[in-house]
Design an enzyme around this catalytic site. Structure first.
Site, PDB file in Angstrom:
ATOM      1  N   ASP A  32      31.283  45.650  38.429  1.00 38.43           N
ATOM      2  CA  ASP A  32      32.117  45.279  37.942  1.00 38.43           C
ATOM      3  C   ASP A  32      33.622  46.758  37.826  1.00 38.43           C
ATOM      4  OD1 ASP A  32      31.201  42.943  38.957  1.00 38.43           O
ATOM      5  OD2 ASP A  32      32.006  42.459  37.011  1.00 38.43           O
ATOM      6  N   GLU A  71      34.166  36.640  45.816  1.00 40.76           N
ATOM      7  CA  GLU A  71      34.552  36.552  44.185  1.00 40.76           C
ATOM      8  C   GLU A  71      34.399  38.033  44.423  1.00 40.76           C
ATOM      9  OE1 GLU A  71      31.942  35.447  41.753  1.00 40.76           O
ATOM     10  OE2 GLU A  71      30.541  37.038  42.306  1.00 40.76           O
TER      11      GLU A  71
END
Length: 371
Positions: free
Chosen positions: A68, A244
């Protein structure tokens, strides 16, 4: 991978290897730029590899190994990266003005801990999203336990981006079955700050499983949301509704909602997800920051729309956790993490790598490019 480590010690050099992908199909008289056969390989980067270092203070994360990722230009002219794990590990590219590297691990954002960590019972902040507003850098990070809806998005700020300079401000919003709508049906992770360049209104986009992606307007201090402004931006009606890592960007009069779709983590070479259900990067666009966002076929993202712009191919597996770096050397860049199956044949999470590609816009739709 062992041979690379022994040859380069604590350095990993990654990037363009010969592709074995099939030739692209016809698109008029040219290859179809939207076809998966046109997906490029990640650009070449170099950096520190601490995965085998037992004394690593960031659990081996940082350098070239990010999950991420978030990239931002620092006040010193160097680019900085931030990552899930290692209390939000901070790295810096030694070559000024370049995101190619050499990426060196500096430390962590939350070295002194966080009240959000204490509230959720987790010690592993996820998905940092760092942006400069005025003279201050804002880092929105998530704290949760895998598979839990009891989650919080916290905020830390800094003037320099360096370890030891961060002030933690606690939770901006939290989700649970007992929270107010829509936080009772959503999951407060994977935050993204977006300040509309046309209206200057600040937004916080977030979400994951449990109703997917939502958006709030932020108050002017950027530390709390306006509860009444909640909007749903996307929804996959097919279980397990895996959307997401939202990231909102703006270019050429369009607002682009990028997100990760599918299974992010826990890959095991002996039991990988069903092909096509692993992480991939998708996008929709709108003429407003509040949507509606649609794909190239005009399908609303709230009705399951969304075009895949980057997925598993060649040695790339499960790319996601993406963000957009605007105006890097005059062009936009999409960055992300991925598994390099040549260097990581077991698909271990801790060996995920930072990758990036330039973005081209064709008829107002983004496609990735190797150059």
């Amino acid at each position: 991978m062992a041979s690379i480590k022994s040859a380069m010690k604590n350095t990993v050099l990654l990037g363009l290897l010969a592709s074995t992908a099939a030739a692209a199909p016809s698109y008029g008289h040219k290859p179809d730029p939207f076809s998966n056969a046109s997906w490029p390989l990640p650009r070449e980067i170099s950096g520190q590899d601490d995965t085998a270092n037992p004394n690593s203070t960031t659990q081996g994360w940082g350098g070239v190994h990010l999950h991420d990722p978030c990239l931002v230009l620092g006040p010193d002219g160097h680019y900085y990266s931030f990552s899930t794990h290692g209390l939000t590990v901070i790295s810096r590219a030694s070559n000024k003005g370049s995101i190619d590297g050499y990426w060196q691990i500096l430390g962590s954002v939350l070295e002194a801990g966080s009240s959000v960590i204490n509230n959720t019972g987790s010690t592993d902040p996820w998905a940092p999203d760092v942006h400069k507003v005025g003279d201050t850098y804002f880092d929105y990070y998530a704290v949760s336990q895998f598979g839990s809806q009891i989650s919080s998005i916290g905020l830390a700020t800094s003037k320099t981006l360096l370890p030891g300079s961060w002030t933690d401000h606690g939770a901006v919003l939290s989700s649970s079955p007992d929270a107010d709508y829509p936080l009772n049906i959503t999951n407060a992770i994977d935050a993204n700050l977006f300040v509309d360049p046309k209206t200057h209104v600040p937004y916080l986009i977030y979400g994951s499983f449990w109703a997917d992606l939502y958006e709030f307007q932020l108050n002017s201090d950027l530390k709390s949301v306006k509860q009444e402004t909640a909007l749903q931006l996307s929804f996959d009606p097919v279980l397990p509704q895996a959307e997401e890592g939202a990231y909102l960007s703006y270019a050429g009069g369009w607002y682009y909602l990028w997100y990760s779709h599918g299974i992010c983590c826990g890959y095991n070479v002996s039991a990988l997800p069903t092909p096509g259900t692993e992480y991939s990067i998708r996008v929709g666009r709108s003429k407003a920051a509040t949507g509606p966002f649609v794909d190239r076929a005009g399908v609303d993202l709230k009705a399951g729309g969304g075009n895949i712009v980057f997925g598993s191919h060649d040695y790339v597996y499960g790319p996601g956790g993406q963000g957009v770096l605007s105006n890097y050397r005059g062009r936009d860049v999409l960055y992300y993490h991925y598994v390099n199956t040549n260097l990581n044949p077991t698909y271990k999470d801790e060996l995920k790598l930072l990758g990036w590609n330039y973005i081209n816009y064709i008829d107002g739709w983004p496609v990735l490019s190797s150059r």
